[in-house]
Design an enzyme around this catalytic site. Structure first.
Site, short mmCIF file in Angstrom:
data_model
loop_
_atom_site.label_atom_id
_atom_site.label_comp_id
_atom_site.label_asym_id
_atom_site.label_seq_id
_atom_site.Cartn_x
_atom_site.Cartn_y
_atom_site.Cartn_z
N GLU A 1 0.98 -1.27 -0.15
CA GLU A 1 0.21 0.03 0.10
C GLU A 1 0.90 1.26 0.05
O GLU A 1 1.70 1.34 0.71
CB GLU A 1 -0.85 0.03 1.27
N ARG B 1 5.77 -13.02 9.68
CA ARG B 1 6.40 -11.51 9.27
C ARG B 1 7.55 -11.44 10.02
O ARG B 1 8.22 -12.34 10.78
CB ARG B 1 5.47 -10.54 9.65
N LYS C 1 4.27 0.59 9.71
CA LYS C 1 4.16 1.72 9.11
C LYS C 1 3.71 2.84 10.05
O LYS C 1 4.31 3.93 10.03
CB LYS C 1 3.40 1.69 7.64
P1 ATP Z 1 2.57 -2.44 8.27
O1 ATP Z 1 2.04 -3.70 8.88
O2 ATP Z 1 3.79 -2.47 8.67
O3 ATP Z 1 1.85 -1.23 8.40
P2 ATP Z 1 1.58 -3.45 5.70
O4 ATP Z 1 1.47 -4.77 5.93
O5 ATP Z 1 0.36 -2.63 6.06
O6 ATP Z 1 2.87 -2.85 6.72
P3 ATP Z 1 1.82 -3.48 3.03
O7 ATP Z 1 2.23 -2.27 2.09
O8 ATP Z 1 0.30 -3.78 2.87
O9 ATP Z 1 2.09 -2.91 4.46
O10 ATP Z 1 2.66 -4.65 2.71
C1 ATP Z 1 2.76 -5.27 1.58
C2 ATP Z 1 3.42 -6.69 1.83
O11 ATP Z 1 4.57 -6.75 2.60
C3 ATP Z 1 2.29 -7.60 2.36
O12 ATP Z 1 1.95 -8.67 1.61
C4 ATP Z 1 2.65 -7.83 3.81
O13 ATP Z 1 2.17 -9.31 4.15
C5 ATP Z 1 4.45 -7.80 3.65
N1 ATP Z 1 4.79 -7.40 4.94
C6 ATP Z 1 4.59 -6.34 5.63
N2 ATP Z 1 5.40 -6.27 6.72
C7 ATP Z 1 5.85 -7.30 6.62
C8 ATP Z 1 7.08 -7.87 7.72
N3 ATP Z 1 7.44 -7.25 8.78
N4 ATP Z 1 7.59 -9.11 7.34
C9 ATP Z 1 7.37 -9.80 6.09
N5 ATP Z 1 6.27 -9.16 5.17
C10 ATP Z 1 5.90 -8.02 5.60
MG MG Z 2 -0.33 -4.77 7.51
#
Ligand code: ATP
Ligand code: MG
Length: 556
Positions: free
Chosen positions: A37, A266, A276
């Site tokens: 996102e 994760r 984020k």
């Molecule tokens: P956050 O939870 O940190 O705000 P997010 O999951 O909302 O991040 P996205 O931009 O939606 O952020 O994430 C893109 C992809 O990265 C998703 O498929 C998510 O599962 C993966 N992702 C996010 N954080 C991690 C992490 N700490 N380890 C592995 N994969 C991750």
């Molecule tokens: Mg998330």
């Protein structure tokens, strides 16, 4: 077994699933995607997901899309779109075809929502936020059906069109899926599919005033792009039920080779935060200098600190893929970085806490010496350093009296080798009013350049130095852990456990050969650590410490 051998990489449960799917001809190729996102910069957790998705596509000769999951215009921005593209490319991956945007599919999402309405599987609901909460129930208590749940498809189509046309207010109503208000999965209790938002979108402008929810848009985007394996982190495990419900109820996608979602754990790293929202907070509250502050776990921060893409990819591989939630130690990340830099980083000398040395028996001003760029890799060639009448050494490398027999630095009447140059002996030192040394006077043995003394005397200690007239003044930023506790998320207020000493700034000198050093490229400052020129320092010599030479995590 699959037709494609996955050379070199360890097996994991996702590879096993893919191997089965290919063997059973459920899919003929692997098509993954990375779906960020655009509401912040990518962090090292995203790097894990990027390496997994793009790595699988590489290994199985498939494809991986880069898709911006941009269904929430209020939090998104082109700055993030641009930084994400840059970070993925920097990590060394190439996305298949054009960049995708979920917003490219807004017309299709609208059509699929209408299909669900026509099938009596979605309805426009006018409960307000408080009522919705009350009707949803709790984990222990079943929810209640909305009074709008049984209105006719025709009525709902009409209302949904009104939502789309801007005839209904924000918050007045939403489109909901009609699933099961008694489900033990909260996400199946008639979840919202669409809401009204009078927002300008960075891709579609003012065309839409209704926006789909993530759960609805995500699975359909995967299906439109013929994604085979939809990989995401464990927090989306329950949402898989909704993902499947949506695809199973749409005529275009109810087929065996539609995408299936698989969840992995994760990455969590000690002494930092990865959400984020929290990273945003650090930036917005000016607790760091920006998203690319070298202390941040962001890809742009790590790059600015001198981490290489190869090392991050290696790290992703070493931590592996599983379903077990765990916390990865900073020592593991740093060991990978050291392994990488030890092999590739050019060697050089920098003095970070300088004290002047005068070589009393040196005739002339200074001389040029050829020193190896990498002592274990001759192919990297030589560099020019200088030796002369005035030098700098580090204050910590001198003591008036050697504190013990093991002392291997400079002391009065004691010899030490200057790295890449001669053996010197301290004869006396000047001090200021407070008793701090200001200048050390030495003699050197002119017969010891690159060789041991002819008389057989042993000199064990080696210290680094720079020649004073040619050295370049430089600023060194020494970074430490960003938080003072292993898991900052556990603290009531994560900002209260910030490490207030996470940045120390020192001023000293570097070799003149670094005049045009490349930003973000790490050097080994011998005996001091790995450092790289800051990418915002311009002509000034500012160096960020990438990592210390040895693990210090256990000793603090
Ligand atoms: P956050 O939870 O940190 O705000 P997010 O999951 O909302 O991040 P996205 O931009 O939606 O952020 O994430 C893109 C992809 O990265 C998703 O498929 C998510 O599962 C993966 N992702 C996010 N954080 C991690 C992490 N700490 N380890 C592995 N994969 C991750
Ligand atoms: Mg998330």
């Amino acid at each position: 077994m699959s037709k494609v051998e996955t050379v070199g990489r360890p097996a994991n449960f996702i590879r096993n699933i893919i191997n089965d799917d290919l063997a059973n001809h459920k899919h003929e190729m692997v098509h993954t995607r990375f779906p960020p996102e655009p509401n912040g910069y990518l962090h090292i957790g995203h790097a894990k997901s990027i390496c997994l998705n793009f790595g699988l596509a590489e290994d199985y000769q498939g494809q991986c899309n880069l898709r911006f999951d941009d269904t929430n215009p209020s939090k998104e921005d082109m700055e993030y779109v641009d930084s994400i593209k840059k970070d993925v490319a920097w990590l060394g991956f190439e996305w298949a075809g054009d960049i995708r945007y979920s917003s490219n599919y807004f017309d299709q999402f609208y059509g699929y929502a209408c299909e669900l309405i026509e099938k009596g599987l979605a309805y426009v609901c006018f409960l307000n936020a408080e009522e919705s909460r009350e009707f949803r129930g709790t984990l222990r208590e079943a929810g209640k059906n909305s009074p709008h749940r049984d209105s006719s498809p025709a009525e709902n189509l009409d209302l949904f069109a009104k939502m789309k046309n801007g005839d209904l207010k924000e918050g007045e109503c939403v489109l909901r899926a009609k699933i099961d208000m008694t489900s033990s999965f909260m996400c199946l209790r008639d979840p919202t599919l669409y809401r009204v938002r009078f927002e300008t979108h960075h891709q579609t402008g003012d065309k839409w005033c209704i926006y789909p929810m993530y759960d609805f848009a995500h699975c359909i985007s995967d299906a439109i792009e013929n994604i085979t394996h939809s990989l995401c982190t464990l927090e989306f495990q329950d949402n898989r039920r909704l993902y499947d419900w949506v695809l199973d109820n749409l005529n275009d996608f109810n087929k065996p080779d539609r995408p299936h979602q698989y969840e992995f754990s994760r990455l969590n790293l000690e002494y930092t935060v990865m959400s984020k929202r929290k990273l945003h907070q650090l930036v917005d509250d000016n607790l760091v200098s920006g998203w690319d502050d070298p202390r941040m776990p962001t890809i742009s921060g790590l790059r600015r600190r001198g981490y290489t893409a190869a090392a991050l990819r290696d790290f992703a591989e070493r931590i592996g893929i599983s379903k077990v939630d765990s916390m990865t130690g900073m020592d593991i990340l740093e060991a990978v970085i050291r392994d990488d830099l030890n092999k590739i980083a050019p060697r050089t000398m920098a003095v970070m806490d300088p004290i002047k040395v005068v070589i009393e028996n040196y005739e002339g001003e200074c001389e040029s010496i050829q020193a190896p760029i990498h002592p274990q890799n001759e192919a990297m060639g030589k560099r020019e350093i200088f030796f002369g009448k005035e030098l700098y050494i580090d204050r910590a490398d001198f003591a008036e009296v050697a504190p013990n027999g093991k002392y291997q630095r400079l002391a009065l009447d004691k010899e030490v080798r200057l790295r890449n140059a001669y053996i010197v002996k301290a004869v006396r030192a000047d001090t200021d009013a407070e008793g701090n040394f200001t200048t050390i006077y030495c003699t050197y043995d002119p017969e010891t350049l690159g060789k041991n003394p002819a008389d057989g005397r042993k000199v064990k200690g080696v210290i680094h130095f720079v020649e004073a007239s040619k050295a370049l003044p430089a600023v060194f930023r020494i970074y430490d852990r960003l938080f003072s506790v292993e898991n900052p998320v556990k603290a009531d207020d994560f900002e209260s456990v910030l490490n207030t000493d996470s940045l120390a700034v020192k001023q000293g000198f570097v070799e003149p050969g670094l005049a045009n050093s490349e930003a973000e490229k790490a050097y080994q400052f011998e005996r001091e650590g790995y450092f790289c020129r800051d990418n915002q320092s311009g002509d000034v010599q500012v160096y960020n410490r990438t990592v210390a030479l040895r693990d210090t995590w256990g000793t603090k």
